[in-house]
Write a protein that holds these residues in place. Structure first.
Motif, PDB file in Angstrom:
ATOM      1  N   THR A 139     -12.644  -4.508   1.728  1.00 30.05           N
ATOM      2  CA  THR A 139     -13.417  -5.720   2.010  1.00 30.05           C
ATOM      3  C   THR A 139     -12.960  -6.465   3.254  1.00 30.05           C
ATOM      4  N   THR A 140     -11.787  -6.163   3.777  1.00 30.03           N
ATOM      5  CA  THR A 140     -11.272  -6.858   4.968  1.00 30.03           C
ATOM      6  C   THR A 140     -11.886  -6.249   6.223  1.00 30.03           C
ATOM      7  N   GLN A 141     -12.267  -7.126   7.179  1.00 26.23           N
ATOM      8  CA  GLN A 141     -12.904  -6.645   8.401  1.00 26.23           C
ATOM      9  C   GLN A 141     -11.903  -6.447   9.539  1.00 26.23           C
ATOM     10  N   SER A 142     -10.896  -7.269   9.643  1.00 24.48           N
ATOM     11  CA  SER A 142      -9.956  -7.185  10.767  1.00 24.48           C
ATOM     12  C   SER A 142      -9.044  -5.971  10.608  1.00 24.48           C
ATOM     13  N   TRP A 143      -8.417  -5.578  11.729  1.00 27.18           N
ATOM     14  CA  TRP A 143      -7.490  -4.435  11.693  1.00 27.18           C
ATOM     15  C   TRP A 143      -6.188  -4.833  12.393  1.00 27.18           C
ATOM     16  N   GLU A 144      -5.297  -5.447  11.634  1.00 25.50           N
ATOM     17  CA  GLU A 144      -3.976  -5.847  12.116  1.00 25.50           C
ATOM     18  C   GLU A 144      -2.949  -5.438  11.065  1.00 25.50           C
ATOM     19  N   PRO A 145      -2.630  -4.142  10.994  1.00 22.34           N
ATOM     20  CA  PRO A 145      -1.736  -3.668   9.921  1.00 22.34           C
ATOM     21  C   PRO A 145      -0.360  -4.313   9.950  1.00 22.34           C
ATOM     22  N   ASP A 146       0.203  -4.517  11.151  1.00 22.20           N
ATOM     23  CA  ASP A 146       1.557  -5.077  11.233  1.00 22.20           C
ATOM     24  C   ASP A 146       1.597  -6.540  10.813  1.00 22.20           C
ATOM     25  N   ALA A 147       0.445  -7.209  10.859  1.00 20.34           N
ATOM     26  CA  ALA A 147       0.383  -8.604  10.406  1.00 20.34           C
ATOM     27  C   ALA A 147      -0.044  -8.698   8.947  1.00 20.34           C
ATOM     28  N   PRO A 171       4.903   2.858  12.237  1.00 24.44           N
ATOM     29  CA  PRO A 171       4.888   3.678  11.016  1.00 24.44           C
ATOM     30  C   PRO A 171       3.958   3.131   9.931  1.00 24.44           C
ATOM     31  N   PHE A 172       3.963   1.805   9.741  1.00 21.28           N
ATOM     32  CA  PHE A 172       3.051   1.251   8.751  1.00 21.28           C
ATOM     33  C   PHE A 172       1.606   1.316   9.244  1.00 21.28           C
ATOM     34  N   GLY A 173       1.397   1.095  10.546  1.00 23.64           N
ATOM     35  CA  GLY A 173       0.053   1.229  11.098  1.00 23.64           C
ATOM     36  C   GLY A 173      -0.468   2.648  10.965  1.00 23.64           C
ATOM     37  N   MET A 174       0.409   3.644  11.086  1.00 18.45           N
ATOM     38  CA  MET A 174       0.006   5.032  10.890  1.00 18.45           C
ATOM     39  C   MET A 174      -0.426   5.273   9.446  1.00 18.45           C
ATOM     40  N   SER A 175       0.275   4.647   8.502  1.00 18.73           N
ATOM     41  CA  SER A 175      -0.130   4.762   7.100  1.00 18.73           C
ATOM     42  C   SER A 175      -1.506   4.146   6.877  1.00 18.73           C
ATOM     43  N   ALA A 176      -1.777   3.022   7.555  1.00 21.91           N
ATOM     44  CA  ALA A 176      -3.100   2.402   7.435  1.00 21.91           C
ATOM     45  C   ALA A 176      -4.183   3.296   8.028  1.00 21.91           C
ATOM     46  N   LEU A 177      -3.881   3.957   9.155  1.00 17.37           N
ATOM     47  CA  LEU A 177      -4.850   4.886   9.744  1.00 17.37           C
ATOM     48  C   LEU A 177      -5.087   6.076   8.826  1.00 17.37           C
ATOM     49  N   MET A 178      -4.042   6.532   8.147  1.00 15.27           N
ATOM     50  CA  MET A 178      -4.209   7.626   7.193  1.00 15.27           C
ATOM     51  C   MET A 178      -5.097   7.188   6.021  1.00 15.27           C
ATOM     52  N   ALA A 179      -4.980   5.928   5.629  1.00 16.52           N
ATOM     53  CA  ALA A 179      -5.852   5.422   4.561  1.00 16.52           C
ATOM     54  C   ALA A 179      -7.301   5.399   5.016  1.00 16.52           C
ATOM     55  N   ALA A 180      -7.542   5.003   6.270  1.00 13.40           N
ATOM     56  CA  ALA A 180      -8.905   5.043   6.801  1.00 13.40           C
ATOM     57  C   ALA A 180      -9.416   6.478   6.866  1.00 13.40           C
ATOM     58  N   GLY A 181      -8.553   7.404   7.274  1.00  9.61           N
ATOM     59  CA  GLY A 181      -8.948   8.812   7.293  1.00  9.61           C
ATOM     60  C   GLY A 181      -9.244   9.355   5.911  1.00  9.61           C
ATOM     61  N   LEU A 182      -8.486   8.906   4.907  1.00  6.79           N
ATOM     62  CA  LEU A 182      -8.744   9.327   3.532  1.00  6.79           C
ATOM     63  C   LEU A 182     -10.122   8.851   3.063  1.00  6.79           C
ATOM     64  N   ALA A 183     -10.481   7.608   3.412  1.00  5.97           N
ATOM     65  CA  ALA A 183     -11.805   7.096   3.035  1.00  5.97           C
ATOM     66  C   ALA A 183     -12.907   7.913   3.691  1.00  5.97           C
ATOM     67  N   LEU A 184     -12.730   8.261   4.971  1.00  3.70           N
ATOM     68  CA  LEU A 184     -13.731   9.077   5.666  1.00  3.70           C
ATOM     69  C   LEU A 184     -13.795  10.482   5.074  1.00  3.70           C
ATOM     70  N   PHE A 185     -12.640  11.039   4.723  1.00  5.47           N
ATOM     71  CA  PHE A 185     -12.592  12.370   4.111  1.00  5.47           C
ATOM     72  C   PHE A 185     -13.352  12.401   2.794  1.00  5.47           C
ATOM     73  N   LEU A 186     -13.140  11.408   1.954  1.00  2.21           N
ATOM     74  CA  LEU A 186     -13.830  11.362   0.665  1.00  2.21           C
ATOM     75  C   LEU A 186     -15.333  11.164   0.851  1.00  2.21           C
ATOM     76  N   MET A 187     -15.728  10.337   1.823  1.00  2.00           N
ATOM     77  CA  MET A 187     -17.145  10.083   2.046  1.00  2.00           C
ATOM     78  C   MET A 187     -17.869  11.350   2.516  1.00  2.00           C
ATOM     79  N   THR A 188     -17.297  12.051   3.484  1.00  2.00           N
ATOM     80  CA  THR A 188     -17.926  13.274   3.965  1.00  2.00           C
ATOM     81  C   THR A 188     -17.906  14.366   2.900  1.00  2.00           C
ATOM     82  N   LEU A 189     -16.857  14.385   2.072  1.00  2.00           N
ATOM     83  CA  LEU A 189     -16.787  15.371   0.992  1.00  2.00           C
ATOM     84  C   LEU A 189     -17.912  15.163  -0.005  1.00  2.00           C
TER      85      LEU A 189
END
Length: 342
Positions: free
Chosen positions: A74-82, A303-321
């Motif tokens: 539900t969050t729109q902004s992308w500031e993982p470190d904050a 490192p935490f921002g990379m984890s957030a990007l992996m979460a975004a990739g997981l959402a895209l992976f599930l959607m395309t699947l």
């Protein structure tokens, strides 16, 4: 109640053997056994790779998902470190770009597939099939560069015309544009969802066209000839035989193209101007997508921002699947692929 007694066989004749089902054993032979093992192994390998990819994404994304919880959706902004990050804006942008692409690609694909399979002469048909297959193999970066340096400038007058005459529709509203001023800058129409969607639509149209062409060409010959024998025109035969037969293939091809459009990265990354807010206006400057977000922030992520990007990739992976599984299910349940004995 009377019981019937079986008469004993006459002397010198063998006793009757009672009937029973016999188990037939057929040895398929070594080549068939090898082929069956290879096919099963290939299917199992594909499933295993898919599970490993999903498991890897989930493992790397767990730290970000654990901290964000449901607010990640539900969050729109992308500031993982904050501590403020989510995929609401990029997910909406991804869906809008993909839907725009499908609205453009499906009519082109249907028209091209019908012309190739039903109207084109044999020599021209072979040439068109080769051209469509080559278009499907063009790298996405080529489409992205073409869209950035040529197509965007050519489309700006059209985008301005749509905003001028159809701006009363919320989808086509452009904030900051003045339709009454002919000298108003056109920068408000650049890097929009419409431009990215049209470029992606031209990318996925050859893929959808190839699937539909194969399905249309397999329409039963007996039903085709029966329609002509009853006096149908060529279009009448297509409308009553080819299109109903290929309905599942049309839907399946469309959803396969949708899955490709959802995951397109380089072409969208080159064209759009990323904004991290929900942008419903398809003509307005600025949009975003999940794949472009990953490409944009991957090199500078902590490192935490990379984890957030992996979460975004997981959402895209599930959607395309989900989209691809739905397409496979629809194609499997349709008549597409059946044949006629006539």
């Amino acid at each position: 109640m009377t019981r019937t007694k079986e008469r004993p066989p006459p002397a010198g004749e063998p006793a009757a053997v009672p009937d029973h089902a016999r188990h037939l054993h057929q040895d398929p032979g070594l080549p068939d056994r090898v082929f069956r093992g290879v096919a099963r192994g290939g299917g199992g390998l594909v499933l295993a790779v898919m599970l490993l990819v999903g498991g890897f994404l989930l493992y790397r994304a767990w730290q970000a998902l654990e901290r964000a919880g449901w607010s990640f959706l539900t969050t729109q902004s992308w500031e993982p470190d904050a501590g403020r990050f989510g995929i609401a804006a990029v997910l909406i942008g991804t869906v809008l770009i993909a839907l725009t692409a499908i609205v453009v690609a499906v009519p082109l694909a249907i028209g091209g597939a019908l012309y190739i399979s039903e109207y084109a002469p044999p020599r021209l048909r072979r040439t068109l099939i080769s051209i469509v297959d080559l278009m499907a193999a063009v790298p996405s970066v080529v489409y992205g560069l073409w869209g950035l340096f040529f197509f965007e400038g050519a489309l700006l007058p059209t985008a301005r015309w749509i905003a001028t005459y159809f701006g009363w529709i919320p989808l086509f509203t452009v904030d900051g544009a003045d339709p009454t001023d002919p000298l108003a800058p056109e920068t408000v129409y650049t890097s929009s969802t419409l431009i990215a969607g049209l470029v992606v639509g031209l990318m996925v149209a050859p893929i959808i066209c190839s699937v539909m062409r194969e399905v249309f060409s397999q329409a039963p010959a007996g039903e085709r000839e029966g329609a002509f024998a009853l006096g149908a025109t060529r279009w009448g035969m297509i409308r009553n035989v080819v299109l109903p037969f290929g309905k599942g293939g049309m839907i399946g091809g469309t959803m396969l193209g949708l899955g490709r459009a959802l995951g397109e990265t380089i072409a969208v990354y080159l064209i759009i101007s990323p904004v991290f807010e929900i942008q419903w206006h398809v003509l307005q400057n600025g949009t975003s997508s999940v794949a472009a977000l990953i490409a944009l922030r991957y090199g500078e992520a902590s490192p935490f921002g990379m984890s957030a990007l992996m979460a975004a990739g997981l959402a895209l992976f599930l959607m395309t699947l989900v989209v691809n599984f739905a397409a496979s299910s629809i194609v499997a349940r349709s008549r597409s692929g059946a044949s006629s004995d006539a």
